[in-house]
Design a protein around this motif. Structure first.
Motif, PDB file in Angstrom:
ATOM      1  N   ARG A  11       6.902 -16.416  -6.569  1.00  0.00           N
ATOM      2  CA  ARG A  11       7.565 -15.432  -5.702  1.00  0.00           C
ATOM      3  C   ARG A  11       7.674 -14.093  -6.422  1.00  0.00           C
ATOM      4  NH1 ARG A  11      12.884 -17.324  -5.221  1.00  0.00           N
ATOM      5  NH2 ARG A  11      13.293 -16.012  -6.996  1.00  0.00           N
ATOM      6  N   ASP A  12       8.089 -14.116  -7.681  1.00  0.00           N
ATOM      7  CA  ASP A  12       8.238 -12.877  -8.446  1.00  0.00           C
ATOM      8  C   ASP A  12       6.902 -12.153  -8.600  1.00  0.00           C
ATOM      9  OD1 ASP A  12      10.908 -13.465  -8.643  1.00  0.00           O
ATOM     10  OD2 ASP A  12      10.812 -14.127 -10.743  1.00  0.00           O
ATOM     11  N   ARG A  13       5.827 -12.918  -8.846  1.00  0.00           N
ATOM     12  CA  ARG A  13       4.488 -12.310  -8.952  1.00  0.00           C
ATOM     13  C   ARG A  13       4.072 -11.692  -7.621  1.00  0.00           C
ATOM     14  NH1 ARG A  13       3.552 -16.859 -12.060  1.00  0.00           N
ATOM     15  NH2 ARG A  13       2.602 -17.985 -10.327  1.00  0.00           N
ATOM     16  N   GLU A  14       4.335 -12.398  -6.531  1.00  0.00           N
ATOM     17  CA  GLU A  14       3.965 -11.887  -5.207  1.00  0.00           C
ATOM     18  C   GLU A  14       4.750 -10.621  -4.874  1.00  0.00           C
ATOM     19  OE1 GLU A  14       1.820 -11.506  -1.847  1.00  0.00           O
ATOM     20  OE2 GLU A  14       1.441 -12.958  -3.432  1.00  0.00           O
ATOM     21  N   ALA A  20       3.544  -3.090  -5.987  1.00  0.00           N
ATOM     22  CA  ALA A  20       2.451  -2.255  -6.512  1.00  0.00           C
ATOM     23  C   ALA A  20       1.599  -1.714  -5.367  1.00  0.00           C
ATOM     24  CB  ALA A  20       1.595  -3.063  -7.492  1.00  0.00           C
ATOM     25  N   GLU A  21       1.315  -2.562  -4.377  1.00  0.00           N
ATOM     26  CA  GLU A  21       0.550  -2.105  -3.203  1.00  0.00           C
ATOM     27  C   GLU A  21       1.299  -1.005  -2.469  1.00  0.00           C
ATOM     28  OE1 GLU A  21      -1.016  -5.060  -0.469  1.00  0.00           O
ATOM     29  OE2 GLU A  21      -1.121  -6.499  -2.124  1.00  0.00           O
ATOM     30  N   LEU A  22       2.609  -1.162  -2.315  1.00  0.00           N
ATOM     31  CA  LEU A  22       3.407  -0.133  -1.642  1.00  0.00           C
ATOM     32  C   LEU A  22       3.407   1.180  -2.417  1.00  0.00           C
ATOM     33  CD1 LEU A  22       6.479  -2.181  -0.380  1.00  0.00           C
ATOM     34  CD2 LEU A  22       4.775  -1.001   1.023  1.00  0.00           C
ATOM     35  N   ARG A  23       3.526   1.104  -3.736  1.00  0.00           N
ATOM     36  CA  ARG A  23       3.485   2.333  -4.549  1.00  0.00           C
ATOM     37  C   ARG A  23       2.152   3.054  -4.385  1.00  0.00           C
ATOM     38  NH1 ARG A  23       6.211  -0.956  -8.125  1.00  0.00           N
ATOM     39  NH2 ARG A  23       4.301  -1.472  -9.261  1.00  0.00           N
ATOM     40  N   ALA A  25       0.055   2.809  -1.812  1.00  0.00           N
ATOM     41  CA  ALA A  25      -0.025   3.336  -0.448  1.00  0.00           C
ATOM     42  C   ALA A  25       0.801   4.618  -0.320  1.00  0.00           C
ATOM     43  CB  ALA A  25       0.445   2.291   0.564  1.00  0.00           C
ATOM     44  N   LYS A  26       1.972   4.626  -0.933  1.00  0.00           N
ATOM     45  CA  LYS A  26       2.822   5.822  -0.902  1.00  0.00           C
ATOM     46  C   LYS A  26       2.134   6.989  -1.600  1.00  0.00           C
ATOM     47  CE  LYS A  26       7.328   7.564  -2.329  1.00  0.00           C
ATOM     48  NZ  LYS A  26       8.565   7.268  -3.049  1.00  0.00           N
ATOM     49  N   ARG A  27       1.527   6.712  -2.765  1.00  0.00           N
ATOM     50  CA  ARG A  27       0.815   7.765  -3.493  1.00  0.00           C
ATOM     51  C   ARG A  27      -0.332   8.317  -2.655  1.00  0.00           C
ATOM     52  NH1 ARG A  27      -3.465   9.037  -5.753  1.00  0.00           N
ATOM     53  NH2 ARG A  27      -4.478   7.055  -5.409  1.00  0.00           N
ATOM     54  N   HIS A  28      -1.068   7.422  -2.016  1.00  0.00           N
ATOM     55  CA  HIS A  28      -2.176   7.840  -1.164  1.00  0.00           C
ATOM     56  C   HIS A  28      -1.673   8.730  -0.019  1.00  0.00           C
ATOM     57  CE1 HIS A  28      -6.028   7.657   0.899  1.00  0.00           C
ATOM     58  NE2 HIS A  28      -5.377   7.328   1.994  1.00  0.00           N
ATOM     59  N   CYS A  29      -0.583   8.353   0.612  1.00  0.00           N
ATOM     60  CA  CYS A  29      -0.010   9.150   1.707  1.00  0.00           C
ATOM     61  C   CYS A  29       0.438  10.520   1.215  1.00  0.00           C
ATOM     62  CB  CYS A  29       1.167   8.413   2.351  1.00  0.00           C
ATOM     63  SG  CYS A  29       0.668   7.001   3.344  1.00  0.00           S
ATOM     64  N   GLN A  30       1.022  10.559   0.023  1.00  0.00           N
ATOM     65  CA  GLN A  30       1.459  11.838  -0.530  1.00  0.00           C
ATOM     66  C   GLN A  30       0.276  12.762  -0.781  1.00  0.00           C
ATOM     67  OE1 GLN A  30       3.630  10.169  -3.840  1.00  0.00           O
ATOM     68  NE2 GLN A  30       5.604  10.562  -2.860  1.00  0.00           N
ATOM     69  N   VAL A  31      -0.811  12.219  -1.304  1.00  0.00           N
ATOM     70  CA  VAL A  31      -2.020  13.017  -1.546  1.00  0.00           C
ATOM     71  C   VAL A  31      -2.581  13.521  -0.225  1.00  0.00           C
ATOM     72  CG1 VAL A  31      -4.421  12.914  -2.343  1.00  0.00           C
ATOM     73  CG2 VAL A  31      -2.602  11.928  -3.747  1.00  0.00           C
ATOM     74  N   GLU A  32      -2.683  12.639   0.763  1.00  0.00           N
ATOM     75  CA  GLU A  32      -3.205  13.036   2.075  1.00  0.00           C
ATOM     76  C   GLU A  32      -2.331  14.124   2.704  1.00  0.00           C
ATOM     77  OE1 GLU A  32      -6.089  12.119   3.746  1.00  0.00           O
ATOM     78  OE2 GLU A  32      -6.587  11.252   1.814  1.00  0.00           O
ATOM     79  N   SER A  33      -1.024  13.971   2.616  1.00  0.00           N
ATOM     80  CA  SER A  33      -0.098  14.963   3.161  1.00  0.00           C
ATOM     81  C   SER A  33      -0.301  16.309   2.471  1.00  0.00           C
ATOM     82  CB  SER A  33       1.343  14.489   2.980  1.00  0.00           C
ATOM     83  OG  SER A  33       2.251  15.465   3.404  1.00  0.00           O
ATOM     84  N   TRP A  34      -0.447  16.286   1.153  1.00  0.00           N
ATOM     85  CA  TRP A  34      -0.671  17.520   0.411  1.00  0.00           C
ATOM     86  C   TRP A  34      -1.974  18.184   0.849  1.00  0.00           C
ATOM     87  CZ3 TRP A  34      -4.450  19.021  -3.143  1.00  0.00           C
ATOM     88  CH2 TRP A  34      -4.185  20.208  -3.827  1.00  0.00           C
ATOM     89  N   LEU A  35      -3.041  17.390   1.013  1.00  0.00           N
ATOM     90  CA  LEU A  35      -4.333  17.943   1.437  1.00  0.00           C
ATOM     91  C   LEU A  35      -4.249  18.545   2.841  1.00  0.00           C
ATOM     92  CD1 LEU A  35      -6.726  15.166   0.094  1.00  0.00           C
ATOM     93  CD2 LEU A  35      -6.512  17.517  -0.769  1.00  0.00           C
TER      94      LEU A  35
END
Length: 85
Positions: A11-14, A20-23, A25-35
């Protein structure tokens, strides 16, 4: 949910993997928003920038943009199409 049914170590690994996937995805959204904002701000025409902001940042419909800017719906659509080509 299914995560709570897992053994604690699994459970802890999952959870760590999902976080990590959410982080990422958030980073990707921030980059897209900036662009998107950079592109909008690069437009030389004030009306173009306003239309783009209303549509792609504020998420307004073409009808809402038309009402706000006192433009016919078809005019809004044509202007946005011309700007984004």
């Amino acid at each position: 949910g299914w995560v709570s049914d897992l053994p604690p170590a699994e459970r802890d690994r999952e959870i760590a993997s999902l976080e990590a996937e959410l982080r990422e995805a958030k980073r990707h959204c921030q980059v897209e928003s900036w662009l998107i904002r950079r592109y909008i701000n690069s437009r030389p025409n004030d009306e173009d920038r306003q239309l783009l902001r209303m549509r792609y940042i504020e998420g307004l419909s073409l009808k809402e943009i038309g009402e706000e800017m006192c433009l016919d719906l078809s005019v809004v659509g044509k202007k946005l199409k011309k700007i984004t080509q």
